[in-house]
Design an enzyme around this catalytic site. Structure first.
Site, PDB file in Angstrom:
ATOM      1  N   CYS A  46       0.926  -1.213   0.171  1.00 59.81           N
ATOM      2  CA  CYS A  46      -0.052   0.069   0.014  1.00 59.81           C
ATOM      3  C   CYS A  46       0.891   1.142   0.097  1.00 59.81           C
ATOM      4  O   CYS A  46       0.332   2.419  -0.010  1.00 59.81           O
ATOM      5  CB  CYS A  46      -0.680   0.180   1.272  1.00 59.81           C
ATOM      6  SG  CYS A  46       0.244  -0.544   2.763  1.00 59.81           S
ATOM      7  N   LYS A  87      43.455 -28.049  26.388  1.00 55.55           N
ATOM      8  CA  LYS A  87      42.436 -27.038  26.596  1.00 55.55           C
ATOM      9  C   LYS A  87      41.531 -27.263  27.781  1.00 55.55           C
ATOM     10  O   LYS A  87      40.617 -26.486  28.486  1.00 55.55           O
ATOM     11  CB  LYS A  87      41.451 -26.933  25.358  1.00 55.55           C
ATOM     12  CG  LYS A  87      42.178 -26.544  24.142  1.00 55.55           C
ATOM     13  CD  LYS A  87      42.226 -25.013  23.955  1.00 55.55           C
ATOM     14  CE  LYS A  87      43.153 -24.631  22.575  1.00 55.55           C
ATOM     15  NZ  LYS A  87      43.044 -23.184  22.194  1.00 55.55           N
ATOM     16  N   ILE A 106      40.507 -18.078  24.380  1.00 54.19           N
ATOM     17  CA  ILE A 106      39.198 -17.848  24.847  1.00 54.19           C
ATOM     18  C   ILE A 106      38.760 -18.990  25.409  1.00 54.19           C
ATOM     19  O   ILE A 106      38.006 -19.121  26.514  1.00 54.19           O
ATOM     20  CB  ILE A 106      38.317 -17.359  23.813  1.00 54.19           C
ATOM     21  CG1 ILE A 106      38.768 -16.071  23.035  1.00 54.19           C
ATOM     22  CG2 ILE A 106      36.599 -17.124  23.919  1.00 54.19           C
ATOM     23  CD1 ILE A 106      38.343 -15.402  21.894  1.00 54.19           C
TER      24      ILE A 106
HETATM   25  O1  C5P Z   1      45.098 -23.758  20.157  1.00 54.49           O
HETATM   26  P1  C5P Z   1      44.012 -24.000  18.757  1.00 54.49           P
HETATM   27  O2  C5P Z   1      43.863 -22.372  18.041  1.00 54.49           O
HETATM   28  O3  C5P Z   1      44.510 -24.761  17.757  1.00 54.49           O
HETATM   29  O4  C5P Z   1      42.488 -24.132  19.384  1.00 54.49           O
HETATM   30  C1  C5P Z   1      41.495 -24.351  18.678  1.00 54.49           C
HETATM   31  C2  C5P Z   1      40.327 -24.204  19.659  1.00 54.49           C
HETATM   32  O5  C5P Z   1      40.633 -23.155  20.718  1.00 54.49           O
HETATM   33  C3  C5P Z   1      39.064 -23.783  19.058  1.00 54.49           C
HETATM   34  O6  C5P Z   1      37.913 -24.386  19.411  1.00 54.49           O
HETATM   35  C4  C5P Z   1      39.200 -22.184  18.930  1.00 54.49           C
HETATM   36  O7  C5P Z   1      38.151 -21.597  18.770  1.00 54.49           O
HETATM   37  C5  C5P Z   1      39.618 -22.149  20.337  1.00 54.49           C
HETATM   38  N1  C5P Z   1      40.604 -20.944  20.710  1.00 54.49           N
HETATM   39  C6  C5P Z   1      40.225 -19.842  21.483  1.00 54.49           C
HETATM   40  N2  C5P Z   1      41.026 -18.749  21.590  1.00 54.49           N
HETATM   41  C7  C5P Z   1      42.332 -18.755  21.010  1.00 54.49           C
HETATM   42  C8  C5P Z   1      42.548 -19.751  20.237  1.00 54.49           C
HETATM   43  C9  C5P Z   1      41.799 -20.957  20.020  1.00 54.49           C
HETATM   44  O8  C5P Z   1      39.108 -20.018  21.868  1.00 54.49           O
HETATM   45  N3  C5P Z   1      42.913 -17.874  21.239  1.00 54.49           N
END
Ligand code: C5P
Length: 407
Positions: A162, A350, A312
């Protein structure tokens, strides 16, 4: 495979200019493997022809309850008994008002009223002018239809036929398909909040240059979509990628690893599952120049110092909620060789219960992938398939692990 495959959908059209989108909905349903039976009101036939809908669905269209093709002359009964769902798109304001009152003076409303209410869900996609949508009568009708167990889809916002601008447009065909597919997906993650990181990060050297990683973000976006389909509330923290946000997913855009960590820490407290698919840059320039770094004629690039970015995943995996099992953390590993050994070592480093390995060069920028799921007991492979299929399988696997942990 789509959850719409093998489903029989009765697609009802009531009168509205949005009926042109119904042709696309019909085509997309057929493409997804559903069978489609179209039923049109007389008003709908002013906007779209039964011939078009017959050609797209591959079945004659029903427009009247007096249709002599039905041996028992009970089209309203026969059509509704065969359906896995009835989708009315467009659902006009008038048609919704009729549904509300149980009116049954033409085939589509008669069939909706006659459907076995506990077996055949009714989904309506409203389409109307913004004033009609905002009218208290329509507001009341939508609330009552929902209370009656009818699934009322959202409306779109924007330009209307419209010439006015506002709420009330019918959703686009692909959005309706997405909602319909979600409707048919088993809700393995109902009530769960899922946090996903995806894509690369970008670490600025100066205002026009930076370092980044190779990642299209596709795997993470597919995981976010799969989690939403499975009933989770999903937050997707995305590095710089050019992908559209999966429907129903809350997206937070970030650029650097430090931005990503901040966004993740902000949302991790409310999540039960954290899936880190982002390819985070391991290092960033120690300083980011305020102005573009110019060539100085020496033929040499100015020396850049790098510092390591925060990890992270490892940071979140060390949090109290992750350690107590309230937050289930999943990591990804992109390797170039020896996937099992590297993924196993990375899982331990990790500190996560599940690590998903893939071979970097055979996944970056591609639509398909293969995954190796590594946990404390060993490894199991998800063979090469599209990233969406793998994402669905991974979400299913995670839901099973959480279910087993609760039982
Ligand atoms: O150590 P790498 O990078 O191989 O590890 C991979 C995993 O760690 C992935 O799940 C990635 O998202 C996470 N990672 C993260 N922070 C970083 C490096 C990797 O969360 N600085």
């Amino acid at each position: 495979m789509s959850h719409l495959a093998g489903k029989h959908i009765v697609l009802g059209l009531s009168g509205g200019i949005a009926a042109f989108k119904s042709a696309e909905i019909c085509r997309a349903l057929v493409k997804a493997g559903a069978t489609v039976q179209v039923v049109m009101t007389e008003a709908a036939e002013h906007f779209m022809t039964a011939v078009t809908m017959q050609a797209l669905s591959g079945r004659p269209v029903y427009t009247s309850q007096w249709d002599v093709r039905e041996p028992n002359n009970m089209a309203h009964i026969n059509l509704s008994r065969e359906a896995d769902a009835i989708l009315v798109a467009p659902a006009s304001a008038d048609f919704m008002a009729k549904l509300l009152h149980g009116r049954a003076d033409e085939l589509l409303s008669l069939m909706c009223l006659a459907r076995p209410i506990d077996k055949v869900p009714l989904i309506v996609a409203p389409a109307m002018n913004r004033e009609m949508w905002a009218n208290p009568a329509t507001r009341r009708n939508v609330a009552q239809l929902q209370a009656d167990g009818i699934h009322v889809l959202e409306v779109g916002q924007g330009d209307q036929a419209c010439g006015e601008i506002g709420d009330g447009r019918m959703l686009e065909a692909e959005e309706i398909l997405e909602d319909l597919e979600a409707f048919f997906t088993p809700k393995a993650l109902a009530g769960q909040a899922v946090l996903v990181t995806a894509g690369p990060t970008y670490e600025a050297i100066d205002p026009v240059r930076g370092i980044t990683t190779l990642s299209s973000g596709q795997m993470g976006f597919a995981i976010a979509r799969a989690a939403r389909m499975a009933g989770a509330e999903v937050t997707l923290v995305a590095g710089p990628v050019s992908l559209s946000t999966p429907r129903g997913v809350r997206r937070v855009d970030v650029r650097s690893a430090r931005d990503m960590l901040q966004a993740v820490e902000q949302h991790a407290g409310a999540a039960q599952i954290f899936i880190a698919t982002a390819a985070v840059a391991d290092w960033r320039p120690a300083t980011s120049a305020a102005h573009k770094i110019k060539k100085d004629g020496s033929g040499q690039m100015p020396a850049l110092g790098f510092v390591e970015n925060p990890d992270i995943l490892a940071t979140v995996a060390r949090s109290a909620r992750a350690l107590s099992g309230e937050l289930f953390c999943v990591g990804f590993a992109a390797e170039s060789h020896d996937l099992l050994a590297h993924a196993t070592a990375k899982r331990e480093r990790k500190g996560v219960p599940l690590l998903v390995g893939n071979i970097g060069p055979s996944t970056f920028g591609r639509d398909d992938n293969a995954l190796l799921l590594v946990d404390a007991l060993g490894a199991h492979e998800l063979p090469r398939a599209s990233k969406q299929v793998l994402a669905n399988q991974l979400i299913h696997d995670i839901a099973r692990r959480l279910g087993a942990a609760k039982a």
